[in-house]
Design a protein around this motif. Structure first.
Motif, mmCIF file in Angstrom:
data_model
loop_
_atom_site.group_PDB
_atom_site.id
_atom_site.type_symbol
_atom_site.label_atom_id
_atom_site.label_comp_id
_atom_site.label_asym_id
_atom_site.label_seq_id
_atom_site.Cartn_x
_atom_site.Cartn_y
_atom_site.Cartn_z
ATOM 1 N N GLU A 34 -5.180 13.358 -8.720
ATOM 2 C CA GLU A 34 -4.479 12.752 -7.875
ATOM 3 C C GLU A 34 -3.590 13.482 -6.900
ATOM 4 O OE1 GLU A 34 -1.890 11.117 -10.940
ATOM 5 O OE2 GLU A 34 -3.391 9.214 -11.334
ATOM 6 N N THR B 286 2.476 1.738 -3.278
ATOM 7 C CA THR B 286 1.531 2.400 -4.311
ATOM 8 C C THR B 286 1.338 3.829 -4.058
ATOM 9 O OG1 THR B 286 0.509 0.263 -4.469
ATOM 10 C CG2 THR B 286 -0.946 1.987 -5.126
ATOM 11 N N ILE B 287 1.114 4.170 -2.955
ATOM 12 C CA ILE B 287 0.833 5.508 -2.695
ATOM 13 C C ILE B 287 2.015 6.514 -2.922
ATOM 14 C CG2 ILE B 287 0.665 7.476 -0.664
ATOM 15 C CD1 ILE B 287 -1.038 5.395 0.928
ATOM 16 N N ALA C 127 4.643 10.570 1.704
ATOM 17 C CA ALA C 127 4.627 9.290 1.012
ATOM 18 C C ALA C 127 5.909 8.531 1.123
ATOM 19 C CB ALA C 127 4.116 9.439 -0.222
ATOM 20 N N LYS D 169 6.601 4.964 2.917
ATOM 21 C CA LYS D 169 7.216 3.874 2.236
ATOM 22 C C LYS D 169 8.353 3.311 2.945
ATOM 23 C CE LYS D 169 9.821 4.327 -1.272
ATOM 24 N NZ LYS D 169 11.088 3.520 -1.072
ATOM 25 N N ALA E 43 2.270 9.353 -5.872
ATOM 26 C CA ALA E 43 2.842 10.718 -5.522
ATOM 27 C C ALA E 43 4.100 11.101 -6.709
ATOM 28 C CB ALA E 43 3.189 10.952 -4.049
ATOM 29 N N ARG F 23 1.008 -1.307 -0.027
ATOM 30 C CA ARG F 23 0.034 -0.063 0.065
ATOM 31 C C ARG F 23 0.937 1.193 -0.078
ATOM 32 N NH1 ARG F 23 -2.816 -2.959 4.098
ATOM 33 N NH2 ARG F 23 -5.016 -3.820 3.472
ATOM 34 N N THR G 56 -5.675 13.867 -3.832
ATOM 35 C CA THR G 56 -5.978 12.863 -2.853
ATOM 36 C C THR G 56 -4.698 12.107 -2.347
ATOM 37 O OG1 THR G 56 -6.013 11.463 -4.725
ATOM 38 C CG2 THR G 56 -8.433 12.513 -4.061
ATOM 39 N N SER G 57 -3.727 12.243 -3.014
ATOM 40 C CA SER G 57 -2.361 11.815 -2.573
ATOM 41 C C SER G 57 -1.736 12.651 -1.404
ATOM 42 C CB SER G 57 -1.482 11.663 -3.748
ATOM 43 O OG SER G 57 -1.946 10.802 -4.775
ATOM 44 N N LEU G 58 -0.837 11.855 -0.673
ATOM 45 C CA LEU G 58 -0.117 12.346 0.455
ATOM 46 C C LEU G 58 1.143 13.189 -0.343
ATOM 47 C CD1 LEU G 58 0.463 9.406 2.738
ATOM 48 C CD2 LEU G 58 -1.098 11.484 3.007
#
Length: 389
Positions: free
Chosen positions: A191, A157-158, A201, A205, A162, A154, A194-196
């Protein structure tokens, strides 16, 4: 349009036209059968427009659609393998626990002599309790490892979203991403909203990767403990020479003592023998489960979103298997008809269209079961194509 399709046209333009019909047909069928999720379908539909604008030797839309289906198929297979491995470990632990409980109840119903208890039953039950503790700890670590790897997928993917959003925005601002409308721009804005933050991000990760590494190390530590304890049940000639087995804990030798005892232990000999076999095989069995899970998890990659969707939808196994079958045969079908796009003998669109229909309707082809739905999809695709052109 009808006139154009009946003429012999430029080979490059004809190839694009043929590819468009195949792709549109496939998209209609895929949408009708729900073989791809909404985001993947949107990607396919948006990329189809590039087919008519493309001037470079970029990857064709048809090939991209085949790759999307392969990713979906691989994700479905990955989920099945992961689910099966987790279930196998759970069943193994439960089976061993049940057999030990059955043996304890049998001993309570058929008491053995003090000699038998002191020389074998006591040490064997003590070993069994310790063994169950070890494999239960392993199962818990195994589940935590899967959870950590899923969280890692997850987070990756984030981070990827980003990174891609930032890169596309950079290209947009420098004018390198020419588009005929604002679709991509709106997608970038969505995107970005809604993305960090890119830095957050990346930190997420890195943290998830560290946690996954630690969870895997714990699984490996539990496997080492199982390996050590299982040496007491192994034949002396097959033992790991680095592991010392104390004489009073040597189950293999002690079982020979049990065999020599009088008839008051005859009722427990077979259950004990079966448990001893399980203890001998447990080390390799759990090692194999770990390797299977690790290999399956390596396939998550870019398909993590579809993996979690498959996990959420796992309640209907029959439906999932049918969908996987359709995906597999659709891949075979598209790879076959892709060859028609450059066939020189199909020098007019009607010839190509007939060859396409004939391929759809091949009675013994792997995709024969889908012909009833694929032929109407082709008719719709031709109608769409006529309005576009």
């Amino acid at each position: 349009m009808l006139c154009l399709m009946s003429e012999i046209i430029d080979p490059a333009k004809a190839s694009r036209l043929r590819e468009a019909l195949i792709t549109l047909t496939a998209i209609h069928y895929i949408e009708e059968q729900a073989l791809l999720d909404a985001a993947q379908l949107a990607d396919a539909k948006q990329s189809l427009q590039a087919l008519f604008l493309r001037t470079s030797g970029a990857e064709t839309m048809l090939r991209r659609l085949i790759e999307l289906l392969k990713i979906k198929r691989n994700v479905q297979n990955t989920f099945s393998k992961i689910s099966g491995t987790i279930g196998a470990v759970r069943r193994s632990v439960a089976t061993m626990g049940e057999r030990v409980d059955n043996l304890r109840r049998l001993i309570q119903r058929s008491p053995v002599s003090a000699e038998a208890h002191a020389e074998f039953i006591g040490p064997f039950l003590s070993f069994s309790m310790l063994f169950l503790k070890k494999i239960n700890a392993f199962e818990k670590a195994f589940q935590q490892y899967l959870a950590a790897r899923e969280q890692e997928a997850r987070a990756q993917t984030i981070f990827r979203l980003a990174h891609e959003s930032r890169e596309r925005l950079r290209q947009r601002l420098t004018g390198n991403l020419a588009q005929s409308d604002g679709t991509v721009e709106n997608r970038i804005r969505g995107e970005l909203s809604t993305s960090l933050n890119y830095g957050e991000a990346e930190a997420g990760k890195d943290k998830a990767e560290r946690q996954a590494f630690a969870a895997e190390a714990e699984v490996q530590a539990q496997l080492k403990e199982i390996h050590v304890i299982c040496q007491a049940a192994a034949e002396p000639a097959k033992r790991d020479k680095r592991v010392a087995v104390l004489p009073e804990q040597d189950l293999y030798v002690l079982f020979g003592v049990l065999e020599a005892l009088e008839s008051d232990v005859s009722s427990i000999k077979e259950p004990v023998r079966e448990l001893l076999k399980l203890y001998q095989h447990a080390d390799g069995m759990f090692q194999l489960d770990y390797m299977r899970l690790k290999q399956a998890l390596q396939r998550l990659g870019d398909g993590s979103g579809a993996y979690f969707q498959a996990k959420e939808e796992d309640r209907d196994i029959t439906s999932k298997r049918e969908k996987l079958r359709k995906i597999e045969t659709m891949i075979q079908f598209l790879e076959r008809v892709a060859q028609l796009t450059t066939a020189k003998e199909l020098d007019t669109f009607p010839k190509f269209s007939k060859a396409f229909s004939d391929t759809i309707a091949e009675p013994r082809a792997p995709w024969a079961h889908s012909a009833e739905d694929s032929l109407p999809a082709k008719v719709r695709a031709e109608a769409d194509l006529s309005t576009w052109l």
